[in-house]
Write an enzyme that holds these catalytic residues in place. Structure first.
Site, mmCIF file in Angstrom:
data_model
loop_
_atom_site.group_PDB
_atom_site.id
_atom_site.type_symbol
_atom_site.label_atom_id
_atom_site.label_comp_id
_atom_site.label_asym_id
_atom_site.label_seq_id
_atom_site.Cartn_x
_atom_site.Cartn_y
_atom_site.Cartn_z
ATOM 1 N N ARG A 193 -6.534 -8.908 -9.594
ATOM 2 C CA ARG A 193 -7.168 -10.195 -9.869
ATOM 3 C C ARG A 193 -8.581 -9.937 -10.381
ATOM 4 O O ARG A 193 -9.029 -8.794 -10.453
ATOM 5 C CB ARG A 193 -7.257 -11.022 -8.583
ATOM 6 N N HIS B 16 -16.703 -4.117 6.862
ATOM 7 C CA HIS B 16 -15.789 -3.674 5.802
ATOM 8 C C HIS B 16 -15.772 -4.641 4.612
ATOM 9 O O HIS B 16 -14.837 -4.637 3.825
ATOM 10 C CB HIS B 16 -14.362 -3.497 6.336
ATOM 11 N N GLU C 187 -3.666 8.121 7.300
ATOM 12 C CA GLU C 187 -4.357 8.867 6.244
ATOM 13 C C GLU C 187 -5.527 9.654 6.811
ATOM 14 O O GLU C 187 -6.090 9.309 7.859
ATOM 15 C CB GLU C 187 -4.881 7.911 5.169
ATOM 16 N N LYS D 243 0.818 -1.219 0.000
ATOM 17 C CA LYS D 243 0.000 0.000 0.000
ATOM 18 C C LYS D 243 0.850 1.267 0.000
ATOM 19 O O LYS D 243 0.494 2.265 -0.639
ATOM 20 C CB LYS D 243 -0.958 -0.023 1.190
#
Length: 748
Positions: free
Chosen positions: A338, A280, A245, A159
């Site tokens: 993917r 989530h 973030e 990430k």
């Protein structure tokens, strides 16, 4: 091997003849989207044999396309999956052994492919699909990996690294810190600079693991410690490396399906909104995204293609963005390297087969469609929605479930209604793997039509044997906010009072249940002694029978309430052939309300009649009602009724003489395992008095710890299992003393 120019392409035949090309649209970035962009000769090596390194519905879905293309397909299975549908879908299937984690054993899978001379491998989604080491190992072994290059997977899988690449490519990222300095004070300083609230997440994160929202500075140290502990447990070494973030307060999850070939061509096959989530994780996905202006939509597509080309991507991928509802700005979140679970949504709105595209691109072919051709199709084909059918209990916080599919009826499929499933009636959904039973995908001329068609299709589903989210999905379709497109990732939490509202069960449901039981028992009467009718129910007079039903409620509100469950009594009197009087009496607190009486109603059994299933059609005064009644073979008192598109679960209350004869009263005063599990620890001791809601046992199932709490105030009589024991669903864990039992030495 053969060479050909791009101008003649087999895949063009899949374009609907009614497609009307739109004028070419100019993109802000010089990105190649047309197959003729390169004049190089296309070298194609068609795939002739394939190993599917996955299981369940995605293995079946890949196998269907491979078969249609004449590719000899081999599947894999662990011992627990030996009788699964994906293991039986092809004559060629290879065993991975007893370890349930066999689908993660890359070396063994590659060795099997080499041993059997298989040319290519499709990883599906999950398991090894985003493992660059495995992809590289396939290449090194001379096996075609049907997916992106290992380096692209590596770049997008980290990430922190992916954010650096995206910023350099001009793809907007959420303001934050993605650097190597990882001391608590260093990260806290960046959080202060960004401004609270901030989001902490692992560089290896996914599925909400290792993720925490920090609202103020005083919480920072505790939250980062918690996030790191969870991330290390979930992702191993390196999982504790965190990103900081800016937290978007009202985010939408919008992603773009991209596809690239090895010649520098890249297209976006529309966007999908996946904002309706729990834990989530997505449960509904739709395309096009609602309430999105064309300028933002095209900008999303453009940035997604830039993201893919920045890492020299090849194949199918999904670029995920956070869309801020308050500002309208969007930010890169991550790229899934993917095929996604929700890829059928994009297939529905573009009229494509993305797995076929994967095989052709892996064989060296160019993309079959341009960006403008794809956009023309999207304008023509309307809207599509996918609902994931999960084995879980939404009323218990979406707690996962498992078990045998005792009864399964699915919607009728058509050009606009598609089902991708991994199970049929009689199969067992194992706790060892993800609990997704199927994906239901529908298409309509517009979003509202698609929602209505989805709801109608969901009403056709009948599932017995385990809990599912189907009734919850029906309520989602009826939600005014959802229909209006007012979605965000906290949608379920925001509208929980509406979505989890207790439904009223009509009197006709109880009447039909009693009539169904009577019909079933009448057919069994020949097996009873001297021709007598067997089963629950109390014979009042000749031609009359009484039943009592308890309404099943296992939601949090029911567990917290001290109110006794509602009991409904039904009396059925036969007046003639298929002619009945039915009386329904409902309890109100400690009394029974005035009964609802249906006189001279005609009720006839349907075509489906078996030992545990019955169908009947009844003509009530103002309506004809068709009902399916299913009894659990392992527990005949558990009844499931499907009527007018709704599912109702009841418990048949046995008469007192039956309880006494079979000793059921003691068993009723007990707590059972909600699903197959392992006992981690007992929280109480035998003889201990407990209050309602007190923790009794801690179990582990599907990698989740769950506390089993007491449903009542009472005294623990027996703990049935010790730490480490493995229990089946329905196994008694704790027995309580019978409060009505006579004290020792008392009179009889």
């Amino acid at each position: 091997m053969r060479s050909l120019k791009r101008s003649s392409h087999r895949l063009r035949a899949i374009r609907p003849p009614t497609a009307v090309p739109t004028p070419p649209r100019v993109f802000s970035a010089p990105i190649s989207t047309h197959p003729s962009a390169s004049n190089d000769v296309t070298v194609i090596n068609p795939i002739k044999s394939l190993l599917i390194a996955n299981r369940g519905e995605i293995a079946l879905r890949i196998a269907r396309t491979a078969s249609s293309m004449g590719i000899r397909t081999t599947t894999l299975y662990t011992d627990i999956d030996a009788s699964s549908q994906h293991a039986k879908c092809t004559p060629h299937s290879l065993a991975l052994g007893p370890n349930t984690k066999g689908y993660l054993n890359g070396p063994q899978i590659i060795e099997l492919a080499k041993k059997h001379g298989i040319e290519a491998l499709h990883p599906g989604y999950g398991f090894l699909s985003e493992n660059p080491t495995f992809a590289q190992a396939c290449e090194d072994a001379g096996i075609v990996f049907v997916g992106p290059p290992p380096k692209a997977m590596l770049d997008m899988g980290d990430k922190a690294r992916s954010k650096i690449i995206m910023n350099a490519a001009g793809v907007p990222c959420v303001p934050g810190y993605h650097g190597p300095e990882q001391s608590v004070e260093e990260l806290r300083g960046h959080a202060r600079e960004i401004g609270y609230p901030v989001l902490l997440k692992s560089v290896k994160g996914g599925g909400g693991k290792g993720m925490r929202i920090v609202h103020k500075d005083e919480e920072f140290e505790a939250q980062i410690a918690s996030a790191r502990q969870e991330a290390r447990a979930s992702f191993g070494d390196g999982g504790e490396v965190m990103l900081v973030e800016k937290y978007v307060v009202r985010p939408r999850h919008v992603e773009v399906q991209v596809f690239a070939d090895r010649y520098g061509n890249c297209v976006a096959l529309g966007e999908r909104d996946c904002s309706v989530q729990r834990r989530h994780q997505k449960i509904l996905e739709e395309s096009p995204a609602p309430v999105l202006d064309d300028a933002t939509r095209h900008d999303l597509w453009d940035k997604a293609r830039k993201a893919a080309l920045a890492v020299e991507y090849v194949g199918a991928g999904t670029v995920e963005f956070i869309l801020d509802k308050d500002t309208g700005k969007f930010y890169f979140m991550e790229m899934n390297t993917r095929l996604q679970v929700e890829h059928p949504v994009s297939e529905m709105v573009t009229g494509t087969d993305l797995v076929e595209w994967q095989f052709r691109v892996a064989a060296g072919e160019r993309l079959p469609l341009t960006q403008d051709e794809i956009e023309a199709r999207i304008h023509e084909r309307g809207a599509a929605i996918e609902a994931r059918i999960y084995a879980e209990n939404p009323d218990k916080g979406f707690f996962p479930d498992s078990g045998k599919l005792v009864h399964l009826v699915t919607p009728k499929v058509s050009e606009d209604i598609r089902i991708d499933a991994g199970f049929v009636e009689g199969d067992t959904v194992s706790e060892a793997y993800d609990g997704m039973i199927a994906k239901l995908i529908v298409r309509g001329r517009d979003r509202e039509t698609a929602i209505r068609k989805l709801e109608l299709a969901l009403q056709e589903y009948e599932v017995v044997g385990l809990s599912t989210n189907i009734e919850f999905l029906k309520r989602l379709c009826q939600s005014k906010a959802f229909v209006e497109g007012d979605v965000e990732t906290s949608f379920i939490e925001k509208w929980k009072d509406e979505l989890f509202q207790r439904k009223h069960i009509s009197d006709e449901v109880f009447a039909q249940t009693a009539l169904g039981l009577l019909s079933s028992q009448t057919k069994k009467s020949a097996s009873g002694p001297h021709g007598e009718t067997l089963g629950f129910g109390e014979a009042a007079t000749q031609g009359s029978r009484k039943f009592a039903f308890q309404i099943k409620r296992d939601d949090a509100a029911a567990e917290a309430s001290n109110a006794a469950p509602e009991v409904v009594q039904v009396e059925v009197t036969q007046r003639g052939h298929s002619l009945y009087n039915v009386s329904v009496s409902r309890s109100t607190d400690d009394s029974m309300a005035s009964p609802k009486v249906y006189e001279n109603i005609i009720s006839e059994p349907g075509s489906l009649v078996s030992s545990n299933k019955s169908q009947l059609t009844t003509f009530f005064p103002r309506a004809r009602v068709e009902t399916t009644l299913v009894q659990d073979p392992a527990a005949p008192e558990k009844l499931t009724i499907f009527q007018l598109g709704e599912k109702t679960e009841l418990t048949l209350v046995p008469p007192g003489w039956f309880e006494k004869a079979l000793g059921l009263k003691e068993a009723a005063a007990s707590v059972v395992a909600p699903m197959p599990c392992k006992i981690l620890r007992n929280e109480v001791q035998e003889g201990q008095e407990v209050e309602k809601g007190a923790p009794l046992v801690v179990i582990e199932s599907m990698k989740m710890e769950t506390v089993i709490r007491s449903p009542q105030k009472g005294t623990v009589k027996k703990l049935a299992h010790k730490e480490g024991d493995i229990c089946k669903a329905g196994t008694v864990l704790v027995l309580f003393e019978d409060p009505e039992a006579a004290p020792a030495g008392g009179s009889e």
